[in-house]
Each structure stands twice: as C-alpha cells, then as structure tokens.
Scaffold this active site. Structure first.
Site, PDB file in Angstrom:
ATOM      1  N   LYS A   1       0.969  -1.469   0.610  1.00 19.18           N
ATOM      2  CA  LYS A   1      -0.262  -0.244  -0.119  1.00 19.18           C
ATOM      3  C   LYS A   1       0.681   1.081  -0.054  1.00 19.18           C
ATOM      4  O   LYS A   1       1.201   2.284  -0.639  1.00 19.18           O
ATOM      5  CB  LYS A   1      -0.525  -0.281   1.624  1.00 19.18           C
ATOM      6  CG  LYS A   1      -1.008   1.555   1.379  1.00 19.18           C
ATOM      7  CD  LYS A   1      -2.083   1.404   2.330  1.00 19.18           C
ATOM      8  CE  LYS A   1      -1.300   1.636   4.077  1.00 19.18           C
ATOM      9  NZ  LYS A   1      -0.943   3.081   4.466  1.00 19.18           N
ATOM     10  N   ASN A   2       1.558   1.071   0.927  1.00 17.05           N
ATOM     11  CA  ASN A   2       2.773   2.270   0.662  1.00 17.05           C
ATOM     12  C   ASN A   2       3.904   2.529  -0.227  1.00 17.05           C
ATOM     13  O   ASN A   2       4.442   4.055  -0.367  1.00 17.05           O
ATOM     14  CB  ASN A   2       3.181   2.767   2.229  1.00 17.05           C
ATOM     15  CG  ASN A   2       2.386   2.456   3.223  1.00 17.05           C
ATOM     16  OD1 ASN A   2       1.295   3.510   3.481  1.00 17.05           O
ATOM     17  ND2 ASN A   2       2.373   2.876   4.876  1.00 17.05           N
TER      18      ASN A   2
ATOM     19  N   ARG B   1      -4.097  10.755   4.266  1.00  9.83           N
ATOM     20  CA  ARG B   1      -2.562  11.705   4.196  1.00  9.83           C
ATOM     21  C   ARG B   1      -1.881  12.048   3.093  1.00  9.83           C
ATOM     22  O   ARG B   1      -1.490  12.881   3.051  1.00  9.83           O
ATOM     23  CB  ARG B   1      -2.151  11.540   5.624  1.00  9.83           C
ATOM     24  CG  ARG B   1      -2.730  11.849   7.120  1.00  9.83           C
ATOM     25  CD  ARG B   1      -1.614  11.667   7.723  1.00  9.83           C
ATOM     26  NE  ARG B   1      -0.179  12.356   7.434  1.00  9.83           N
ATOM     27  CZ  ARG B   1       0.263  13.639   8.439  1.00  9.83           C
ATOM     28  NH1 ARG B   1      -1.330  14.260   8.714  1.00  9.83           N
ATOM     29  NH2 ARG B   1       1.093  14.194   7.973  1.00  9.83           N
TER      30      ARG B   1
ATOM     31  N   CYS C   1      -3.930  12.730  13.020  1.00 12.09           N
ATOM     32  CA  CYS C   1      -4.206  12.035  12.862  1.00 12.09           C
ATOM     33  C   CYS C   1      -4.414  10.548  14.189  1.00 12.09           C
ATOM     34  O   CYS C   1      -3.354  11.767  15.176  1.00 12.09           O
ATOM     35  CB  CYS C   1      -4.080  10.829  11.540  1.00 12.09           C
ATOM     36  SG  CYS C   1      -2.636   9.619  11.657  1.00 12.09           S
TER      37      CYS C   1
ATOM     38  N   ARG D   1       1.776  14.487  13.016  1.00 12.81           N
ATOM     39  CA  ARG D   1       2.368  14.643  11.920  1.00 12.81           C
ATOM     40  C   ARG D   1       2.233  15.306  10.585  1.00 12.81           C
ATOM     41  O   ARG D   1       1.850  16.150   9.358  1.00 12.81           O
ATOM     42  CB  ARG D   1       1.753  13.602  11.230  1.00 12.81           C
ATOM     43  CG  ARG D   1       1.271  11.522  11.994  1.00 12.81           C
ATOM     44  CD  ARG D   1       0.959  10.661  10.883  1.00 12.81           C
ATOM     45  NE  ARG D   1       1.366  10.234  10.365  1.00 12.81           N
ATOM     46  CZ  ARG D   1       0.859   9.561   8.742  1.00 12.81           C
ATOM     47  NH1 ARG D   1      -0.310   9.333   9.349  1.00 12.81           N
ATOM     48  NH2 ARG D   1       1.720   8.931   8.048  1.00 12.81           N
TER      49      ARG D   1
ATOM     50  N   ASP E   1       6.567  19.961   7.724  1.00 12.16           N
ATOM     51  CA  ASP E   1       7.686  21.072   7.654  1.00 12.16           C
ATOM     52  C   ASP E   1       8.731  20.431   7.016  1.00 12.16           C
ATOM     53  O   ASP E   1       9.698  21.290   6.439  1.00 12.16           O
ATOM     54  CB  ASP E   1       7.533  21.148   9.293  1.00 12.16           C
ATOM     55  CG  ASP E   1       8.367  20.640   9.563  1.00 12.16           C
ATOM     56  OD1 ASP E   1       7.909  18.996   9.718  1.00 12.16           O
ATOM     57  OD2 ASP E   1       9.492  20.347  10.636  1.00 12.16           O
TER      58      ASP E   1
ATOM     59  N   ASP F   1       4.950  -0.365  11.913  1.00 12.53           N
ATOM     60  CA  ASP F   1       3.443  -0.669  11.517  1.00 12.53           C
ATOM     61  C   ASP F   1       3.767  -2.096  11.492  1.00 12.53           C
ATOM     62  O   ASP F   1       2.306  -2.820  11.823  1.00 12.53           O
ATOM     63  CB  ASP F   1       3.567  -0.004   9.879  1.00 12.53           C
ATOM     64  CG  ASP F   1       3.894   0.890   9.241  1.00 12.53           C
ATOM     65  OD1 ASP F   1       3.842   1.990  10.048  1.00 12.53           O
ATOM     66  OD2 ASP F   1       3.818   1.072   8.182  1.00 12.53           O
TER      67      ASP F   1
ATOM     68  N   ILE G   1       9.053   6.441  16.575  1.00 16.69           N
ATOM     69  CA  ILE G   1       8.126   6.997  15.596  1.00 16.69           C
ATOM     70  C   ILE G   1       7.482   8.016  16.017  1.00 16.69           C
ATOM     71  O   ILE G   1       7.468   9.032  14.625  1.00 16.69           O
ATOM     72  CB  ILE G   1       8.073   6.295  14.046  1.00 16.69           C
ATOM     73  CG1 ILE G   1       9.175   4.806  13.966  1.00 16.69           C
ATOM     74  CG2 ILE G   1       7.812   6.945  12.554  1.00 16.69           C
ATOM     75  CD1 ILE G   1      10.794   5.089  13.918  1.00 16.69           C
TER      76      ILE G   1
ATOM     77  N   ARG H   1      -9.055   0.236   4.747  1.00 11.29           N
ATOM     78  CA  ARG H   1      -7.581   1.043   4.018  1.00 11.29           C
ATOM     79  C   ARG H   1      -6.457   0.289   4.017  1.00 11.29           C
ATOM     80  O   ARG H   1      -5.911   1.143   3.220  1.00 11.29           O
ATOM     81  CB  ARG H   1      -6.948   2.727   5.207  1.00 11.29           C
ATOM     82  CG  ARG H   1      -8.166   3.337   5.821  1.00 11.29           C
ATOM     83  CD  ARG H   1      -7.754   4.160   6.425  1.00 11.29           C
ATOM     84  NE  ARG H   1      -7.230   4.994   5.995  1.00 11.29           N
ATOM     85  CZ  ARG H   1      -6.707   5.559   6.316  1.00 11.29           C
ATOM     86  NH1 ARG H   1      -6.075   6.123   8.080  1.00 11.29           N
ATOM     87  NH2 ARG H   1      -4.781   6.317   6.098  1.00 11.29           N
TER      88      ARG H   1
HETATM   89  C1  EPZ Z   1       4.646   6.470   6.150  1.00 11.96           C
HETATM   90  O1  EPZ Z   1       4.032   7.804   7.017  1.00 11.96           O
HETATM   91  C2  EPZ Z   1       3.358   5.361   5.834  1.00 11.96           C
HETATM   92  N1  EPZ Z   1       2.445   6.086   5.355  1.00 11.96           N
HETATM   93  C3  EPZ Z   1       3.429   5.017   7.298  1.00 11.96           C
HETATM   94  O2  EPZ Z   1       2.248   3.982   7.353  1.00 11.96           O
HETATM   95  C4  EPZ Z   1       4.837   5.427   8.406  1.00 11.96           C
HETATM   96  O3  EPZ Z   1       4.371   4.129  10.082  1.00 11.96           O
HETATM   97  C5  EPZ Z   1       5.915   5.522   8.233  1.00 11.96           C
HETATM   98  O4  EPZ Z   1       6.154   6.562   6.623  1.00 11.96           O
HETATM   99  C6  EPZ Z   1       6.831   5.323   9.177  1.00 11.96           C
HETATM  100  O5  EPZ Z   1       7.878   3.982   8.725  1.00 11.96           O
HETATM  101  C7  EPZ Z   1       2.759   6.098   4.463  1.00 11.96           C
HETATM  102  O6  EPZ Z   1       3.672   5.201   3.467  1.00 11.96           O
HETATM  103  C8  EPZ Z   1       1.575   6.655   3.601  1.00 11.96           C
HETATM  104  P1  EPZ Z   1       7.655   9.702   7.657  1.00 11.96           P
HETATM  105  P2  EPZ Z   1       5.232   9.184   7.129  1.00 11.96           P
HETATM  106  O7  EPZ Z   1       7.426  11.385   7.517  1.00 11.96           O
HETATM  107  O8  EPZ Z   1       5.732   9.648   5.549  1.00 11.96           O
HETATM  108  C9  EPZ Z   1       7.843  13.504  11.652  1.00 11.96           C
HETATM  109  C10 EPZ Z   1       0.752   2.862   7.804  1.00 11.96           C
HETATM  110  O9  EPZ Z   1      -0.092   2.758   8.719  1.00 11.96           O
HETATM  111  N2  EPZ Z   1       7.704  14.068  10.891  1.00 11.96           N
HETATM  112  O10 EPZ Z   1       8.298   8.800   8.005  1.00 11.96           O
HETATM  113  O11 EPZ Z   1       4.105  10.754   7.082  1.00 11.96           O
HETATM  114  C11 EPZ Z   1       6.563  12.642  12.164  1.00 11.96           C
HETATM  115  O12 EPZ Z   1       5.395  13.415  12.445  1.00 11.96           O
HETATM  116  C12 EPZ Z   1       1.185   4.222   7.959  1.00 11.96           C
HETATM  117  O13 EPZ Z   1       0.513   2.375   6.441  1.00 11.96           O
HETATM  118  C13 EPZ Z   1       7.603  15.966  10.548  1.00 11.96           C
HETATM  119  O14 EPZ Z   1       7.817  15.767  12.191  1.00 11.96           O
HETATM  120  O15 EPZ Z   1       5.878   8.955   8.231  1.00 11.96           O
HETATM  121  C14 EPZ Z   1       6.946  11.162  12.242  1.00 11.96           C
HETATM  122  O16 EPZ Z   1       6.629  11.345  14.242  1.00 11.96           O
HETATM  123  C15 EPZ Z   1       0.850   4.742   8.956  1.00 11.96           C
HETATM  124  N3  EPZ Z   1       7.699  16.365  10.166  1.00 11.96           N
HETATM  125  C16 EPZ Z   1       8.389  11.125  11.689  1.00 11.96           C
HETATM  126  O17 EPZ Z   1       8.698  11.821  11.453  1.00 11.96           O
HETATM  127  C17 EPZ Z   1       7.545  16.426   8.233  1.00 11.96           C
HETATM  128  O18 EPZ Z   1       7.380  16.909   7.619  1.00 11.96           O
HETATM  129  C18 EPZ Z   1       8.281   9.950  10.339  1.00 11.96           C
HETATM  130  O19 EPZ Z   1       7.669  10.061   9.587  1.00 11.96           O
HETATM  131  C19 EPZ Z   1       7.353  14.257   8.278  1.00 11.96           C
HETATM  132  C20 EPZ Z   1       7.255  13.842   9.404  1.00 11.96           C
END
Ligand code: EPZ
Length: 422
Positions: free
Chosen positions: A22-23, A95, A119, A124, A127, A309, A331, A401
C-alpha cells in the site's frame, strides 16, 4: 459501521497471497502526475486508501482505469493538469495525498493543497516536505489550512540535508526533483524499500535517480518524463502481519508472492520470539517454531530497523509470550492506542511515555474492542484470533484502508471470522 466478529483459538493453516505494498502503491499513483503519458501499475492492492487517492488524482485531471476483474492492474493518465487544487474534503481522508503538492509544482508551477491535519497516531507535520520543496526554489505559503505554492520558472536542483528521517518528505522531494533543473542531493534520506521502488518506477519513466534505498539520493533533473509500466513490491507489513497471525494461533501459513527481503530487523525479532520463517517455492512459510513464544524487546526505528507499522501486531504476539517484553515506539508519539483494548482482553501491559512493558499471560480472552487506526486494528484481530472466546472489533473501516480482503484471507486459513454489517 461494520464490525468483525472472531471466535478465537483456531490454528490458522493454509496460504495467503500478499498484495502489492500500500505504502508504495500510493506514491506510485502520485508519480503519474509528473508525466502526460500513461503509467501502468501492476500488483496494486485493492484497499480504501488507493480508492481515496484515485479520487484526488481524478480532481487534478487524471483518468484512472477501473479494475472490475481485480487483476491488480491500474493505468493512470494525466494528459494535462486540469486543476491545481486538492481540496480538504479529499485530502483529509488520506494523508498521503499531500504528496501531490510537489509534483503539481514541478509540472504546473502552481499548486494549492489542503494540509492533511493530524491523525490518531500523532500530529504528523509536513514541515520537512515544505523545507525540501522550498530548497528546490518553490515559494510556499500557508493560508486557511492550505499550502499555496508557486515556482518562478522551473524548480532548481539543491543539496538538501533532512534534519530528521521522513519517508514522506524523502518521496515528495525526490518526485519533484525529477523535473528540476540540475542535480538534487538528498542527505539523511529515508531508506524504506517503498522509496527504492518509487525510484525504479520514476527511472522507468525517464528520471535519473541514484541511491534510492540508501541515506543519500542523487537526482539529476530531466525535462520531462514518459509513460512506463511498473510492478509494485510486496507489502512487507501485510507479510509480517500474517506471519504473526500464524505464530499467534500456533498454525502455519504459506505467504505467496513475498519474501523476508524487506522485513528488516523484524525478521530477527520474530525469529528470536520463536516464529519460524522459511523461504518456500512461492514465498515464505510462517509458523510457531516450538512451544510457547518468547518475550523479545524491540525499538521501532526507520528502515531497516523494526517497522513502526508492525509494532502493534508484535505487541499482540508478546501479550501471550513467556516473559517480559519492552517495546519502545520512536517514530510516532501516539501509537499505543491498542494497549487499553489488548488489556480488555486480559493482556498485562504498562505504558510509560513511548515505552511499554508487556508481561506475557497464558492466554487472552475475547472481548468487544475498538479499532483506532490501521495497525492498531489489525493487532486486535490477531489478539482475537489467538484468544479464547469471541471478540468483536468495531470500526472496521480502519482495516479496509490498508488490508485487502482481510476477513476472506484469514477465513481461507480456517479462522472463524466474519464481517458484521451495521
Ligand atoms: C509513512 O508515513 C507511512 N505512510 C506510515 O505508514 C509509516 O508508519 C511511516 O512512513 C513510518 O515508516 C505512508 O507511506 C503512506 P514519516 P509518513 O514522514 O511518510 C515526523 C501505515 O500504517 N515528521 O517518515 O507520514 C512524523 O510526525 C502508515 O501504513 C515531521 O516531524 O512518515 C513522524 O514522527 C501509518 N515532519 C516521523 O517524522 C515532517 O515534515 C516519521 O514520519 C514529516 C514527518
């Protein structure tokens, strides 16, 4: 709202076909915005997030083929961008749709995309996405909950070091940089297999990307991208989830069309806990190796570390393992929402901030429980499959989802599980 009813205690035996990730699929769909030629994706999962993103892309000008025979093939074609606005009502449902912002800027020079908002698993922010796109020369403002962007001329390559690792920001900036002028270097990039898969697809479309899947990615911008056909990698989280379902119920499941290749540190953790994972001709076989599962400590970290995940599912497994397991979530700040629900089923868990101590109990008992997000929901399904008695998992839409035909797949392995309407 639909629910899932489970009568637990049946060892699962059989085979389950794992779908495309999915991702990976979601970002590959977004990549279609970068070209005026068709992109065909094979091995697409039939899940609600894909349907939600399809709606967003259609608003922007995409035609997306339907797949009535569920072959897993989807063709996306965006001959021209007909709207550069992705509205709140659509973006809030999914998202990852915020990732259309960069590709719209790269192709059209303007974009207006709703901020996705927080969420259940955390605030999330985006920035890092904004920082990366600004480094490529985009001017970005925030107005009334929308990201407004414009690019004077063309995006320009830049040397960008992410201050923290983000999967979405890495993918977002990488996609935009494919059409920038000159070379972009992304440092401290996320290394998830889905990022490497996206780069393979973009390169098939004519992009020039090296190093995706490592911490440093080099993108040499090109004038335009063309059409391509791409096969989506297997879903590592679905793989890990069903491997744990086999172990939790003391059964044996052959998982087709997948491997342990992308599971990272989860493989060692599962093996240490007593989950037997063997390669088979058609994928892998997962079972409980011997006797009761053993407690193992895990810490979630970016790939190749233990995936966040899979944390909830692993906690379910640890709930009946022998000993005390320490689980650290690094995370997301709010990814223990399954804990109170597992405790209603008899689990012994204490949470302190981002850490949980799970003291294994002999067995769980069925209970009505509430799903709060995708992975928390499936951890409750695993607990219900292993528990004695009946479990009702409410709010099944979370599962829809990201898990294709979950009830059918588990039922085909003997699980007494059904979807209850209403
Ligand atoms: C992806 O989310 C996945 N979603 C998530 O899968 C997964 O848990 C996550 O990566 C971590 O592996 C998709 O691929 C659609 P991140 P993403 O940006 O890209 C912080 C599932 O269950 N952050 O790596 O949103 C953030 O808040 C889902 O399938 C910032 O601070 O994750 C988090 O604490 C849920 N600023 C950390 O970084 C930003 O601009 C990692 O988030 C971006 C992120």
């Amino acid at each position: 709202m639909d629910r899932i009813g489970i009568a637990g205690g049946v060892p699962l035996k059989g085979e389950i076909a794992v779908t495309g990730a999915k991702n990976a699929a979601l970002k590959l769909m977004v990549a279609a915005l970068l070209s005026d030629k068709p992109l065909t994706l094979e091995n697409m999962p039939d899940v609600a997030d894909v349907a939600a993103l399809k709606q967003v892309l259609e608003v922007l000008g995409a035609t997306v083929s339907d797949d009535p025979r569920r072959t897993g093939r989807m063709t996306l074609h965006v001959p021209e961008i007909t709207s550069t606005t992705a509205p709140y009502d659509l973006v809030r449902k999914m998202r990852a749709s915020v990732l259309v912002f960069g590709p719209l800027l790269a192709r059209s020079g303007v974009a207006k995309v709703s901020l996705p908002g927080g969420c259940a698993i955390g605030t999330r922010p985006v920035d890092l996405h904004i920082m990366g796109l600004e480094a490529l020369g985009a001017r970005i403002d925030l107005e009334d909950g929308y990201l407004l962007g414009e690019v004077p001329g063309r995006l320009k390559g830049a040397d960008i070091t992410f201050p923290m690792i983000s999967v979405g920001a890495t993918e977002h900036v990488m996609m935009a940089a494919t059409l920038a002028q000159g070379m972009t270097v992304l440092r401290q990039a996320a290394q998830e297999p889905e990022i490497a898969d996206l780069a393979i697809c973009l390169n098939a479309m004519g992009a020039d990307i090296e190093g995706a899947g490592t911490a440093t990615i080099r993108i040499n911008g090109v004038e335009s991208l063309h059409g391509a056909s791409h096969h989506v990698i297997p879903d590592r989280i679905e793989t890990g989830t069903y491997a744990m379902a086999a172990a939790a119920t003391d059964g044996e499941i052959e998982l087709l069309n997948t491997s342990t290749e992308f599971l990272g540190d989860a493989v060692q953790a599962l093996e240490a806990a007593g989950v037997g994972i063997q390669p088979s001709n058609r994928g892998i076989t997962a079972c409980r190796a011997n006797g009761r599962l053993l407690a193992v400590d895990i810490t979630t970290t970016p790939y190749p570390g233990f995936a966040t995940d899979l944390q909830a599912q692993f906690m379910s497994l640890m709930a009946t393992a022998e000993g005390e397991s320490h689980i650290h979530e690094n995370i997301f700040e709010n990814r223990f929402m399954h804990v109170p629900e597992l405790m209603r089923m008899g689990a012994d868990i204490q949470v302190h901030g981002g850490s949980a101590i799970v003291r294994g109990v002999e067995s769980l008992h069925g209970a009505p429980v509430m799903a709060t997000d995708l992975r928390a929901s499936v951890s409750l399904v695993l607990a219900g499959l292993a528990a004695e008695g009946e479990t009702i998992v409410n709010r099944v839409y979370h599962l829809d989802r990201g898990y294709e035909r979950l009830v059918d797949k588990l039922a085909s392995c003997g699980a007494r599980i059904e979807r209850l309407a209403g």
